[in-house]
Write a protein that holds these residues in place. Structure first.
Motif, short mmCIF file in Angstrom:
data_model
loop_
_atom_site.label_atom_id
_atom_site.label_comp_id
_atom_site.label_asym_id
_atom_site.label_seq_id
_atom_site.Cartn_x
_atom_site.Cartn_y
_atom_site.Cartn_z
N ALA A 283 35.78 -18.16 -34.07
CA ALA A 283 34.77 -18.52 -33.19
C ALA A 283 34.48 -19.97 -33.10
N ARG A 284 35.49 -21.09 -33.10
CA ARG A 284 35.46 -22.20 -32.56
C ARG A 284 35.37 -22.28 -30.79
N GLN A 285 34.73 -24.27 -30.69
CA GLN A 285 34.23 -24.17 -29.24
C GLN A 285 35.76 -24.32 -28.38
N PRO A 286 35.84 -23.71 -27.04
CA PRO A 286 37.13 -24.28 -27.07
C PRO A 286 36.97 -26.01 -25.72
N GLU A 287 38.00 -26.49 -26.11
CA GLU A 287 37.99 -27.91 -24.72
C GLU A 287 37.35 -28.36 -24.17
N ALA A 288 35.99 -29.14 -24.17
CA ALA A 288 34.70 -29.48 -22.77
C ALA A 288 35.61 -29.41 -21.17
N LYS A 289 36.75 -30.55 -21.83
CA LYS A 289 37.94 -31.22 -20.97
C LYS A 289 38.47 -29.44 -19.71
N LEU A 290 38.75 -28.62 -20.59
CA LEU A 290 39.90 -27.27 -20.09
C LEU A 290 38.79 -26.88 -19.55
N LEU A 291 37.37 -26.33 -20.14
CA LEU A 291 36.61 -26.26 -19.08
C LEU A 291 35.64 -26.36 -18.09
N ALA A 292 36.05 -27.70 -18.09
CA ALA A 292 35.44 -27.97 -16.90
C ALA A 292 36.65 -28.34 -15.62
N ASP A 293 37.89 -28.14 -16.38
CA ASP A 293 38.60 -27.91 -15.24
C ASP A 293 38.54 -26.24 -14.56
N HIS A 294 38.42 -25.85 -15.08
CA HIS A 294 37.92 -24.42 -14.60
C HIS A 294 36.69 -23.62 -14.14
N PRO A 295 36.40 -24.11 -13.83
CA PRO A 295 35.15 -23.58 -12.76
C PRO A 295 34.57 -22.24 -12.44
N GLY A 296 33.32 -21.60 -12.70
CA GLY A 296 33.26 -20.03 -12.68
C GLY A 296 33.94 -19.06 -13.60
N LEU A 297 34.52 -20.25 -14.39
CA LEU A 297 35.30 -19.19 -15.57
C LEU A 297 34.78 -18.48 -17.06
N LEU A 298 34.49 -17.31 -16.79
CA LEU A 298 33.41 -16.26 -17.95
C LEU A 298 34.23 -16.95 -19.38
N VAL A 299 33.47 -17.15 -20.60
CA VAL A 299 33.85 -17.65 -21.74
C VAL A 299 33.32 -16.01 -22.07
N VAL A 300 33.64 -16.00 -23.26
CA VAL A 300 33.23 -15.05 -23.97
C VAL A 300 34.19 -14.91 -25.57
N SER A 301 33.66 -15.00 -26.93
CA SER A 301 33.96 -15.11 -27.85
C SER A 301 33.33 -14.26 -28.63
N ASP A 302 34.12 -12.58 -28.50
CA ASP A 302 33.68 -11.26 -28.89
C ASP A 302 36.08 -10.55 -30.24
N PRO A 303 35.42 -10.23 -31.09
CA PRO A 303 36.40 -9.78 -31.29
C PRO A 303 37.30 -8.72 -30.76
N ALA A 304 35.93 -7.51 -30.27
CA ALA A 304 36.61 -6.33 -30.05
C ALA A 304 36.60 -5.98 -28.82
N LEU A 305 35.62 -7.17 -28.32
CA LEU A 305 36.24 -7.06 -26.35
C LEU A 305 37.63 -8.12 -26.29
N ALA A 306 37.55 -8.85 -27.23
CA ALA A 306 39.50 -9.34 -27.32
C ALA A 306 40.58 -8.07 -27.80
N SER A 307 40.46 -7.36 -28.53
CA SER A 307 41.24 -6.13 -28.93
C SER A 307 41.70 -5.15 -28.19
N ALA A 308 40.32 -5.56 -27.43
CA ALA A 308 40.16 -3.84 -26.19
C ALA A 308 40.89 -4.93 -25.39
N VAL A 309 40.77 -6.24 -24.57
CA VAL A 309 41.78 -6.24 -23.69
C VAL A 309 43.38 -6.33 -23.70
N GLY A 310 43.87 -6.75 -24.93
CA GLY A 310 45.23 -6.82 -24.86
C GLY A 310 45.59 -7.88 -25.70
N PRO A 311 46.70 -7.78 -25.84
CA PRO A 311 47.52 -8.75 -26.50
C PRO A 311 47.41 -10.52 -25.82
N ALA A 312 47.73 -11.45 -26.40
CA ALA A 312 47.21 -12.93 -26.43
C ALA A 312 49.39 -12.71 -24.90
#
Length: 194
Positions: free
Chosen positions: A128-157
Motif C-alpha cells: 500500500a506504499r506510494q512509490p517515489e515521486a522522482k521515479l514516477l517522474a522519470d517514467h512518463p506514461g507508466l501505468l502504476v497499480v497497487s493490487d495484490p490479485a493483479l500482482a500475483s496474476a502477473v507473476g513473480p517479481a
C-alpha cells in the motif's frame, strides 16, 4: 586416291583412368550431398520448437483489470485496452533491479518506433506504499497499480510479462531478460496483429 588409314583408338593411360575415376566420384558426391544434407536436417539437426524468446502462457490468463484504477485515479482498462502491455511486478520501494526493468520497458517501447502508441507499460505492486515521486517522474506514461490479485496474476517479481490487447497475460520473459529478445518478440506481435 589416297588410301585411308583406319586408326584404332589408343588405350587410355593410367593417368587418364585415374582422372576419370576422380571425376566420377566427385560427380557422385555432388549428387549425393543434397540428399545427405536433407537427411541430416530432418533426423539429426532439430531446430528448437520455441520460436519466441519469452515463454508463452498457454492458455492465456484473463487478468482482473476491469475495476482497477491506476494511482492517479484513471481506469486501468482504459490505459491498456487495444495495446500490448509490458508489465513489471516489483514492490513500491523499487530497488535497482526494479529500476532496471522499468528502464528496459521504457526503452523497448521507444524502440518500437512508429508502433509506440500500440505499446503500454505497467508497474504492479501489492503493498500500500506510494512509490517515489522522482521515479514516477522519470517514467512518463507508466501505468502504476497497487493490487495484490493483479500482482500475483502477473507473476513473480524480476520478470517482465506481456499482456495482449484484450487484457490477457500471454507471455513471460525470463528473469534478467535481454531487451533484444523482448523487442524481437514484441515487434513480431505488432507486425502480425494489425
Amino acid at each position: 586416291m589416297k588410301s585411308e588409314q583406319i586408326l584404332s583408338p589408343a588405350a587410355p593411360t593410367a593417368e587418364q583412368v585415374a582422372k576419370g575415376r576422380r571425376t566420377l566420384v566427385l560427380l557422385f558426391l555432388v549428387c549425393l550431398a543434397p540428399v545427405l544434407a536433407a537427411y541430416g536436417a530432418f533426423y539429426v539437426w532439430r531446430p528448437s520448437a520455441q520460436a519466441s524468446y519469452g515463454k508463452v502462457v498457454s492458455p492465456p490468463v484473463a487478468l482482473p483489470v476491469a475495476t482497477l484504477k491506476t494511482l492517479d485515479g484513471a481506469p486501468l482498462v482504459e490505459g491498456i485496452r487495444g495495446k500490448w502491455t509490458l508489465a513489471v511486478r516489483a514492490p513500491s520501494a523499487c530497488d535497482p533491479a526494479c529500476q532496471q526493468e522499468l528502464y528496459y520497458t521504457r526503452q523497448i517501447r521507444t524502440i518500437t518506433g512508429a508502433n509506440m502508441d500500440r505499446v503500454a507499460r505497467l508497474w504492479v505492486f501489492d503493498d500500500a506504499r506510494q512509490p517515489e515521486a522522482k521515479l514516477l517522474a522519470d517514467h512518463p506514461g507508466l501505468l502504476v497499480v497497487s493490487d495484490p490479485a493483479l500482482a500475483s496474476a502477473v507473476g513473480p517479481a524480476g520478470q517482465i510479462a506481456l499482456i495482449d490487447p484484450r487484457g490477457n497475460l500471454m507471455m513471460r520473459f525470463p528473469e534478467n531478460a535481454e531487451p533484444k529478445g523482448i523487442v524481437k518478440d514484441l515487434q513480431k506481435l505488432l507486425k502480425y496483429s494489425r
